[in-house]
Scaffold this motif. Structure first.
Motif, short mmCIF file in Angstrom:
data_model
loop_
_atom_site.label_atom_id
_atom_site.label_comp_id
_atom_site.label_asym_id
_atom_site.label_seq_id
_atom_site.Cartn_x
_atom_site.Cartn_y
_atom_site.Cartn_z
N HIS A 90 0.82 -1.21 -0.04
CA HIS A 90 0.01 0.04 0.07
C HIS A 90 0.85 1.28 0.12
O HIS A 90 0.66 2.19 -0.74
CB HIS A 90 -0.81 -0.14 1.17
CG HIS A 90 -1.69 1.31 1.51
ND1 HIS A 90 -3.11 1.39 1.06
CD2 HIS A 90 -1.46 2.39 2.25
CE1 HIS A 90 -3.35 2.76 1.20
NE2 HIS A 90 -2.62 3.24 1.81
N GLU A 91 1.78 1.45 0.76
CA GLU A 91 2.81 2.51 0.99
C GLU A 91 3.55 2.68 -0.26
O GLU A 91 3.87 3.79 -0.91
CB GLU A 91 3.70 2.41 2.29
CG GLU A 91 2.89 2.34 3.47
CD GLU A 91 1.80 3.56 3.76
OE1 GLU A 91 2.02 4.49 3.31
OE2 GLU A 91 0.95 3.38 4.55
N HIS A 94 1.69 4.29 -2.96
CA HIS A 94 1.41 5.68 -2.99
C HIS A 94 2.96 6.37 -3.58
O HIS A 94 2.75 7.35 -4.04
CB HIS A 94 1.53 6.25 -1.30
CG HIS A 94 0.23 6.07 -0.74
ND1 HIS A 94 -0.84 6.80 -1.29
CD2 HIS A 94 -0.37 5.46 0.40
CE1 HIS A 94 -1.78 6.71 -0.47
NE2 HIS A 94 -1.62 5.93 0.44
N ARG A 111 -4.77 12.51 4.24
CA ARG A 111 -5.47 11.40 3.62
C ARG A 111 -6.76 11.66 2.97
O ARG A 111 -7.78 11.53 3.96
CB ARG A 111 -5.58 10.51 4.91
CG ARG A 111 -4.02 9.71 5.29
CD ARG A 111 -4.06 8.93 6.38
NE ARG A 111 -2.70 8.35 6.66
CZ ARG A 111 -2.42 7.02 6.66
NH1 ARG A 111 -3.14 6.19 6.17
NH2 ARG A 111 -1.05 6.67 6.83
N GLU A 116 -6.62 6.42 -0.80
CA GLU A 116 -6.30 5.39 -0.10
C GLU A 116 -6.84 4.08 -0.91
O GLU A 116 -6.18 3.14 -1.10
CB GLU A 116 -6.80 5.32 1.24
CG GLU A 116 -6.33 6.54 2.09
CD GLU A 116 -4.83 6.39 2.18
OE1 GLU A 116 -4.32 5.45 2.47
OE2 GLU A 116 -4.25 7.30 2.08
ZN LIG Z 1 -2.43 5.04 2.44
#
Ligand SMILES: [Zn+2]
Length: 168
Positions: A90-91, A94, A111, A116
């Motif tokens: 997930h990171e 990003h 956020r 997300e």
């Molecule tokens: Zn995130």
């Protein structure tokens, strides 16, 4: 560039973040970076105290690697394995989306639920749905809340997975 670098250094110093260069967590990150086709592994930092996991906005365009920060407490609660792979994926999602440096270090607390979900989708497309679902289910159990952001992210992911399976 200079402002970004100064901001990153301050952030890491304030968090007393320690870079991780070996061990299971590092190995998991190596696997995730490989799945994303990255030549260079993002820099991973752990810090004591509260909080969960973050990426430093704009850090990928600074050094072509990017920086991920995870609190020791959160890493322990996630408990390694598939769920931890999901957090890192997930990171990393990003970071790679941020490649053009549209955002900068001082925006790191921002956020947006849509962002997300987009990061979850890219991560799942790269490492598979399993790690992302394991991560979100773990967070949901940890917080013990229903109807929140985590639940809607999980639902969005399950919808995507169903669509993908339907296409086969
Ligand atoms: Zn995130």
């Amino acid at each position: 560039m200079q402002a970004q670098s100064a901001c990153e250094n301050k952030l890491l110093r304030d968090a007393q973040a320690k870079e991780v260069l070996s061990g299971d967590e590092y190995k998991t990150l190596q696997g995730v970076a490989m799945a994303f086709g990255l030549n260079r592994i993002p820099r991973l930092y752990l810090f004591e105290g509260g909080g969960n996991s973050y990426y430093i906005a704009g850090s990928f365009s600074l050094d072509g690697r990017g920086k991920i920060l995870i609190s020791r407490q959160f890493a322990d609660l996630i408990g390694g394995g598939l769920a931890f792979r999901g957090v890192l994926a997930h990171e990393t999602a990003h970071l790679v989306v941020d490649v053009h440096g549209d955002t900068s270090c001082d925006q790191w607390v921002m956020r947006d639920p849509k962002i997300e979900e987009a990061a979850d989708a890219l991560a799942a497309a790269t490492v598979g749905f399993g790690p992302l679902k394991a991560f979100l289910i773990r967070v949901e159990k940890m917080t013990g809340t229903t109807g929140g952001e985590t639940e809607s992210r999980l639902q969005a992911l399950e919808k995507l997975e169903a669509q993908k399976n339907g296409q086969r």
